[in-house]
Write a protein that holds these residues in place. Structure first.
Motif, PDB file in Angstrom:
ATOM      1  N   SER A  16       0.839  -1.196   0.000  1.00 37.94           N
ATOM      2  CA  SER A  16       0.000   0.000   0.000  1.00 37.94           C
ATOM      3  C   SER A  16       0.876   1.249   0.000  1.00 37.94           C
ATOM      4  O   SER A  16       1.911   1.284   0.677  1.00 37.94           O
ATOM      5  CB  SER A  16      -0.910   0.017   1.229  1.00 37.94           C
ATOM      6  OG  SER A  16      -1.809  -1.061   1.188  1.00 37.94           O
ATOM      7  N   SER A  18       0.591   3.991   1.434  1.00 42.90           N
ATOM      8  CA  SER A  18       0.697   4.665   2.725  1.00 42.90           C
ATOM      9  C   SER A  18       1.573   3.899   3.716  1.00 42.90           C
ATOM     10  O   SER A  18       1.713   4.308   4.862  1.00 42.90           O
ATOM     11  CB  SER A  18      -0.696   4.871   3.322  1.00 42.90           C
ATOM     12  OG  SER A  18      -1.313   3.614   3.563  1.00 42.90           O
ATOM     13  N   VAL A  19       2.165   2.786   3.267  1.00 45.09           N
ATOM     14  CA  VAL A  19       2.938   1.922   4.161  1.00 45.09           C
ATOM     15  C   VAL A  19       4.428   2.036   3.858  1.00 45.09           C
ATOM     16  O   VAL A  19       4.844   2.020   2.704  1.00 45.09           O
ATOM     17  CB  VAL A  19       2.482   0.453   4.027  1.00 45.09           C
ATOM     18  CG1 VAL A  19       3.373  -0.474   4.838  1.00 45.09           C
ATOM     19  CG2 VAL A  19       1.032   0.313   4.463  1.00 45.09           C
ATOM     20  N   TYR A  31       4.748   0.197   8.752  1.00 47.57           N
ATOM     21  CA  TYR A  31       3.979   1.261   9.394  1.00 47.57           C
ATOM     22  C   TYR A  31       3.074   1.898   8.366  1.00 47.57           C
ATOM     23  O   TYR A  31       3.529   2.350   7.313  1.00 47.57           O
ATOM     24  CB  TYR A  31       4.900   2.323  10.000  1.00 47.57           C
ATOM     25  CG  TYR A  31       4.134   3.393  10.725  1.00 47.57           C
ATOM     26  CD1 TYR A  31       3.555   3.142  11.956  1.00 47.57           C
ATOM     27  CD2 TYR A  31       3.952   4.652  10.158  1.00 47.57           C
ATOM     28  CE1 TYR A  31       2.831   4.122  12.626  1.00 47.57           C
ATOM     29  CE2 TYR A  31       3.237   5.641  10.817  1.00 47.57           C
ATOM     30  CZ  TYR A  31       2.670   5.364  12.046  1.00 47.57           C
ATOM     31  OH  TYR A  31       1.952   6.329  12.688  1.00 47.57           O
ATOM     32  N   ASP A  32       1.774   1.927   8.683  1.00 48.43           N
ATOM     33  CA  ASP A  32       0.787   2.557   7.806  1.00 48.43           C
ATOM     34  C   ASP A  32       0.552   3.971   8.319  1.00 48.43           C
ATOM     35  O   ASP A  32       0.032   4.170   9.422  1.00 48.43           O
ATOM     36  CB  ASP A  32      -0.510   1.755   7.808  1.00 48.43           C
ATOM     37  CG  ASP A  32      -1.506   2.252   6.783  1.00 48.43           C
ATOM     38  OD1 ASP A  32      -1.542   3.473   6.506  1.00 48.43           O
ATOM     39  OD2 ASP A  32      -2.255   1.418   6.260  1.00 48.43           O
ATOM     40  N   ASP A  34      -1.542   6.137   7.252  1.00 46.41           N
ATOM     41  CA  ASP A  34      -2.963   6.508   7.282  1.00 46.41           C
ATOM     42  C   ASP A  34      -3.645   6.023   8.557  1.00 46.41           C
ATOM     43  O   ASP A  34      -4.356   6.774   9.211  1.00 46.41           O
ATOM     44  CB  ASP A  34      -3.700   5.950   6.066  1.00 46.41           C
ATOM     45  CG  ASP A  34      -3.357   6.682   4.779  1.00 46.41           C
ATOM     46  OD1 ASP A  34      -2.769   7.787   4.843  1.00 46.41           O
ATOM     47  OD2 ASP A  34      -3.673   6.136   3.706  1.00 46.41           O
ATOM     48  N   THR A  35      -3.431   4.760   8.907  1.00 40.53           N
ATOM     49  CA  THR A  35      -4.114   4.175  10.062  1.00 40.53           C
ATOM     50  C   THR A  35      -3.271   4.197  11.329  1.00 40.53           C
ATOM     51  O   THR A  35      -3.775   3.895  12.404  1.00 40.53           O
ATOM     52  CB  THR A  35      -4.497   2.709   9.775  1.00 40.53           C
ATOM     53  OG1 THR A  35      -3.289   1.945   9.626  1.00 40.53           O
ATOM     54  CG2 THR A  35      -5.365   2.591   8.546  1.00 40.53           C
ATOM     55  N   HIS A  87      -4.711  -4.039   5.220  1.00 42.43           N
ATOM     56  CA  HIS A  87      -4.385  -3.029   4.207  1.00 42.43           C
ATOM     57  C   HIS A  87      -2.904  -2.659   4.135  1.00 42.43           C
ATOM     58  O   HIS A  87      -2.562  -1.586   3.645  1.00 42.43           O
ATOM     59  CB  HIS A  87      -5.259  -1.774   4.372  1.00 42.43           C
ATOM     60  CG  HIS A  87      -6.702  -2.088   4.441  1.00 42.43           C
ATOM     61  ND1 HIS A  87      -7.427  -2.492   3.346  1.00 42.43           N
ATOM     62  CD2 HIS A  87      -7.568  -2.120   5.489  1.00 42.43           C
ATOM     63  CE1 HIS A  87      -8.674  -2.736   3.706  1.00 42.43           C
ATOM     64  NE2 HIS A  87      -8.794  -2.523   5.005  1.00 42.43           N
ATOM     65  N   ILE A  88      -2.044  -3.542   4.626  1.00 44.44           N
ATOM     66  CA  ILE A  88      -0.602  -3.340   4.454  1.00 44.44           C
ATOM     67  C   ILE A  88      -0.259  -3.578   2.985  1.00 44.44           C
ATOM     68  O   ILE A  88       0.556  -2.864   2.402  1.00 44.44           O
ATOM     69  CB  ILE A  88       0.224  -4.266   5.368  1.00 44.44           C
ATOM     70  CG1 ILE A  88      -0.071  -3.965   6.852  1.00 44.44           C
ATOM     71  CG2 ILE A  88       1.713  -4.178   5.060  1.00 44.44           C
ATOM     72  CD1 ILE A  88       0.314  -2.579   7.312  1.00 44.44           C
ATOM     73  N   GLN A  90      -2.306  -4.192  -0.844  1.00 44.77           N
ATOM     74  CA  GLN A  90      -3.625  -3.998  -1.458  1.00 44.77           C
ATOM     75  C   GLN A  90      -3.629  -4.586  -2.848  1.00 44.77           C
ATOM     76  O   GLN A  90      -2.589  -4.684  -3.503  1.00 44.77           O
ATOM     77  CB  GLN A  90      -3.989  -2.518  -1.493  1.00 44.77           C
ATOM     78  CG  GLN A  90      -3.080  -1.675  -2.382  1.00 44.77           C
ATOM     79  CD  GLN A  90      -3.404  -0.206  -2.296  1.00 44.77           C
ATOM     80  OE1 GLN A  90      -3.873   0.290  -1.284  1.00 44.77           O
ATOM     81  NE2 GLN A  90      -3.120   0.508  -3.378  1.00 44.77           N
TER      82      GLN A  90
END
Length: 94
Positions: A16, A18-19, A31-32, A34-35, A87-88, A90
């Motif tokens: 993803s 964002s990771v 590390y995400d 976003d979350t 969601h790590i 996608q």
């Protein structure tokens, strides 16, 4: 090499956007941003598979390229399915 991939292993995934992965002696921390979720990739081979996902046509091909075969393959598929649920990784757009 694997047989014809089906289900989860027949689909294309990618890390993803964002990771971020931080290499560690045991594998990596994911590390995400976003979350704010932190996940542990517990083996260097799992890290290799996750990185290969973006270069391979499907999960099965990434596992093959990373040298994951035999009895350990099911454990890696289960780990990747868990990373997809959180969601790590996608599913890649066609």
């Amino acid at each position: 090499m694997s047989t014809e991939p089906t289900g989860f292993t027949g689909r294309a995934y990618v890390l993803s956007p964002s990771v971020a992965l931080r290499p560690e002696p045991f594998g990596a921390l994911a590390y995400d941003f976003d979350t704010r979720r932190l996940s542990f990739l517990k083996t260097p081979t799992l890290v290799d598979v996750v990185r290969l996902l973006g270069e391979c046509p499907d999960v099965a091909s990434a596992l093959d390229r990373a040298g994951v075969t035999g009895g350990s393959r099911a454990a890696y598929v289960a780990a990747l399915e868990g990373l997809a649920r959180t969601h790590i990784i996608q599913e890649r757009a066609a």
